[in-house]
Design a protein around this motif. Structure first.
Motif, PDB file in Angstrom:
ATOM      1  N   MET A   1       0.828  -1.213   0.000  1.00 15.27           N
ATOM      2  CA  MET A   1       0.000   0.000   0.000  1.00 15.27           C
ATOM      3  C   MET A   1       0.865   1.267   0.000  1.00 15.27           C
ATOM      4  N   GLY A   2       2.012   1.188   0.697  1.00 14.44           N
ATOM      5  CA  GLY A   2       2.892   2.342   0.738  1.00 14.44           C
ATOM      6  C   GLY A   2       3.412   2.735  -0.628  1.00 14.44           C
ATOM      7  N   PHE A   3       3.702   1.725  -1.470  1.00 10.78           N
ATOM      8  CA  PHE A   3       4.184   2.008  -2.829  1.00 10.78           C
ATOM      9  C   PHE A   3       3.106   2.729  -3.641  1.00 10.78           C
ATOM     10  N   VAL A   4       1.866   2.279  -3.500  1.00 10.78           N
ATOM     11  CA  VAL A   4       0.750   2.905  -4.215  1.00 10.78           C
ATOM     12  C   VAL A   4       0.581   4.353  -3.772  1.00 10.78           C
ATOM     13  N   LEU A   5       0.640   4.582  -2.460  1.00  9.75           N
ATOM     14  CA  LEU A   5       0.493   5.939  -1.931  1.00  9.75           C
ATOM     15  C   LEU A   5       1.609   6.850  -2.436  1.00  9.75           C
ATOM     16  N   ALA A   6       2.840   6.328  -2.491  1.00 14.10           N
ATOM     17  CA  ALA A   6       3.965   7.123  -2.981  1.00 14.10           C
ATOM     18  C   ALA A   6       3.793   7.482  -4.454  1.00 14.10           C
ATOM     19  N   LEU A   7       3.314   6.530  -5.241  1.00 10.52           N
ATOM     20  CA  LEU A   7       3.083   6.790  -6.669  1.00 10.52           C
ATOM     21  C   LEU A   7       1.946   7.788  -6.865  1.00 10.52           C
ATOM     22  N   VAL A   8       0.889   7.665  -6.053  1.00  8.62           N
ATOM     23  CA  VAL A   8      -0.223   8.624  -6.125  1.00  8.62           C
ATOM     24  C   VAL A   8       0.277  10.027  -5.792  1.00  8.62           C
ATOM     25  N   SER A   9       1.126  10.110  -4.767  1.00  6.53           N
ATOM     26  CA  SER A   9       1.672  11.406  -4.361  1.00  6.53           C
ATOM     27  C   SER A   9       2.483  12.040  -5.479  1.00  6.53           C
ATOM     28  N   LEU A 226      -0.541  14.642   1.668  1.00  8.65           N
ATOM     29  CA  LEU A 226      -1.132  13.658   2.575  1.00  8.65           C
ATOM     30  C   LEU A 226      -0.675  12.244   2.222  1.00  8.65           C
ATOM     31  N   THR A 227      -0.750  11.884   0.944  1.00  4.94           N
ATOM     32  CA  THR A 227      -0.337  10.533   0.533  1.00  4.94           C
ATOM     33  C   THR A 227       1.170  10.332   0.697  1.00  4.94           C
ATOM     34  N   LEU A 228       1.962  11.403   0.537  1.00  6.28           N
ATOM     35  CA  LEU A 228       3.410  11.292   0.732  1.00  6.28           C
ATOM     36  C   LEU A 228       3.728  10.943   2.187  1.00  6.28           C
ATOM     37  N   ILE A 229       3.086  11.635   3.118  1.00  6.65           N
ATOM     38  CA  ILE A 229       3.338  11.371   4.539  1.00  6.65           C
ATOM     39  C   ILE A 229       2.877   9.968   4.920  1.00  6.65           C
ATOM     40  N   LEU A 230       1.727   9.541   4.406  1.00  5.83           N
ATOM     41  CA  LEU A 230       1.242   8.187   4.678  1.00  5.83           C
ATOM     42  C   LEU A 230       2.179   7.146   4.080  1.00  5.83           C
ATOM     43  N   ILE A 232       5.473   7.536   3.545  1.00 12.29           N
ATOM     44  CA  ILE A 232       6.694   7.527   4.341  1.00 12.29           C
ATOM     45  C   ILE A 232       6.512   6.701   5.610  1.00 12.29           C
ATOM     46  N   GLN A 233       5.324   6.792   6.214  1.00 15.25           N
ATOM     47  CA  GLN A 233       5.045   6.009   7.423  1.00 15.25           C
ATOM     48  C   GLN A 233       5.071   4.513   7.148  1.00 15.25           C
ATOM     49  N   ARG A 234       4.787   4.104   5.907  1.00 16.19           N
ATOM     50  CA  ARG A 234       4.690   2.682   5.566  1.00 16.19           C
ATOM     51  C   ARG A 234       5.966   2.109   4.953  1.00 16.19           C
ATOM     52  N   ILE A 235       6.640   2.879   4.096  1.00 15.46           N
ATOM     53  CA  ILE A 235       7.797   2.311   3.388  1.00 15.46           C
ATOM     54  C   ILE A 235       9.078   3.093   3.617  1.00 15.46           C
ATOM     55  N   GLY A 236       9.011   4.165   4.400  1.00 12.23           N
ATOM     56  CA  GLY A 236      10.207   4.940   4.686  1.00 12.23           C
ATOM     57  C   GLY A 236      10.422   6.074   3.690  1.00 12.23           C
ATOM     58  N   SER A 237      11.231   7.047   4.107  1.00  9.31           N
ATOM     59  CA  SER A 237      11.422   8.246   3.289  1.00  9.31           C
ATOM     60  C   SER A 237      12.227   7.982   2.024  1.00  9.31           C
ATOM     61  N   THR A 238      13.191   7.057   2.092  1.00  5.67           N
ATOM     62  CA  THR A 238      14.037   6.810   0.921  1.00  5.67           C
ATOM     63  C   THR A 238      13.239   6.239  -0.242  1.00  5.67           C
ATOM     64  N   LEU A 239      12.492   5.161   0.010  1.00  3.60           N
ATOM     65  CA  LEU A 239      11.691   4.546  -1.051  1.00  3.60           C
ATOM     66  C   LEU A 239      10.618   5.502  -1.557  1.00  3.60           C
ATOM     67  N   SER A 241      10.753   8.700  -1.587  1.00  5.96           N
ATOM     68  CA  SER A 241      11.407   9.737  -2.383  1.00  5.96           C
ATOM     69  C   SER A 241      11.786   9.216  -3.764  1.00  5.96           C
ATOM     70  N   ILE A 242      12.300   7.976  -3.817  1.00  8.20           N
ATOM     71  CA  ILE A 242      12.676   7.389  -5.098  1.00  8.20           C
ATOM     72  C   ILE A 242      11.466   7.274  -6.017  1.00  8.20           C
ATOM     73  N   LEU A 243      10.330   6.892  -5.442  1.00  8.35           N
ATOM     74  CA  LEU A 243       9.107   6.772  -6.249  1.00  8.35           C
ATOM     75  C   LEU A 243       8.580   8.138  -6.685  1.00  8.35           C
ATOM     76  N   GLY A 244       9.206   9.203  -6.177  1.00 15.80           N
ATOM     77  CA  GLY A 244       8.848  10.551  -6.626  1.00 15.80           C
ATOM     78  C   GLY A 244       9.181  10.801  -8.088  1.00 15.80           C
ATOM     79  N   VAL A 245       9.902   9.865  -8.734  1.00 17.91           N
ATOM     80  CA  VAL A 245      10.180  10.013 -10.167  1.00 17.91           C
ATOM     81  C   VAL A 245       8.878  10.010 -10.974  1.00 17.91           C
TER      82      VAL A 245
END
Length: 297
Positions: A1-9, A226-230, A232-239, A241-245
């Motif tokens: 779920m964290g990966f999905v949230l990071a991609l949505v963000s 909101l999705t970025l913070i959620l 980060i809570q699930r997969i950490g800031s590094t992953l 941030s990387i998915l921010g591409v």
């Protein structure tokens, strides 16, 4: 779920040109576009924070720091919107995405973080990516307008200074989402003063402008943060941030499909190389730790 949230963000951040360009073309000034984005975002995020019962109160000295940081944040956003007047949306978002690399350079130069081969490689990749994008990312596949490139590099630098400042200030009394609320609220005041002083302030005149302004605020400022913070809570800031591409990739896709922006080799290769440079920056500590483990293993 964290990966999905990071991609949505990251995708939500990448939709800034989708809503900003029609607003600019409707006659609304860049200063007003920014003001309404901050205003509606601060109101929406404030409601969410109240419903989540998150702490908003912070010591006055921390609020003072956030007020100063909001100037950099507002300037970064304004320069990006100005950049849309000179560059395609995809190139705009890609150049602005250089800010993580600039954060790393600021921390290395001024706060004595270690300079490494990974840092040097990231810088070289970024320079190559900007050169590739600049050679064929403009209208009709031509070179990018140097004024627009300058605006976006300045935007990325302001964003990097804002993030570095937050890191050094170490504000711990409130959550990251509450910090974002205060920055957006102070940014609303900064952008309003700027619009009034420059004589470009105007009331939203059509329902279309209102709808686009609300979408710009809710999607690219509220949902994205909101999705970025959620995430980060699930997969950490590094992953996360990387998915921010996904941000520049989304902007490039929207530009090609919606605004008929050029789909050239220079565009795709420039975006790919810049994304690679940023990923290398984000994953640098993990790569170095892995190399040390292998060396001593």
């Amino acid at each position: 779920m964290g990966f999905v949230l990071a991609l949505v963000s990251s995708a939500a951040f990448g939709l800034i040109p989708l809503f900003s360009l029609p607003l600019l073309r409707s006659g609304l000034s860049a200063d007003c576009v920014l003001f309404y984005r901050f205003l509606f975002a601060a109101l929406s995020l404030g409601i969410i924070l109240v419903l989540r019962r998150e702490r908003l109160a912070a010591p006055l000295h921390e609020l003072g720091k956030l007020a100063l940081f909001s100037i950099l944040y507002a300037l970064a956003a304004l320069l990006m919107i100005w950049g849309l007047l000179y560059l395609p949306g995809g190139a705009t978002a890609t150049l602005q995405f250089l800010y993580p690399l600039m954060v790393m350079l600021i921390m290395t130069i001024f706060f004595h973080e270690k300079f490494s081969i990974i840092t040097a490689s990231s810088v070289l990749l970024a320079i190559l990516g900007v050169a590739l994008l600049g050679s064929g990312g403009g209208d009709g596949g031509g070179s990018l307008d140097p004024v627009g490139v300058g605006l976006l590099l300045a935007s990325a630098l302001c964003n990097a200074l804002y993030i570095s400042g937050l890191h050094v200030a170490r504000i711990h009394s409130i959550s990251g989402l509450s910090i974002t609320f205060w920055v957006l609220l102070f940014g609303t005041g900064v952008s309003l003063i700027n619009a009034l002083v420059s004589g470009t302030f105007e009331i939203i005149g059509t329902w279309e402008q209102l709808a686009l302004s609300l979408l710009l605020a809710v999607i690219t400022a509220v949902i994205s943060n909101l999705t970025l913070i959620l995430a980060i809570q699930r997969i950490g800031s590094t992953l996360a941030s990387i998915l921010g591409v996904g941000e520049p990739l989304t902007a490039v896709t929207v530009g090609i499909l919606v605004f008929d922006e050029p789909a050239t080799f220079a565009v795709f290769s420039g975006v790919a190389v810049i994304c690679a440079a940023v990923i290398l920056v984000m994953a640098g500590p993990q790569i170095q730790a892995w190399l040390r483990a292998r060396k001593h293993g």
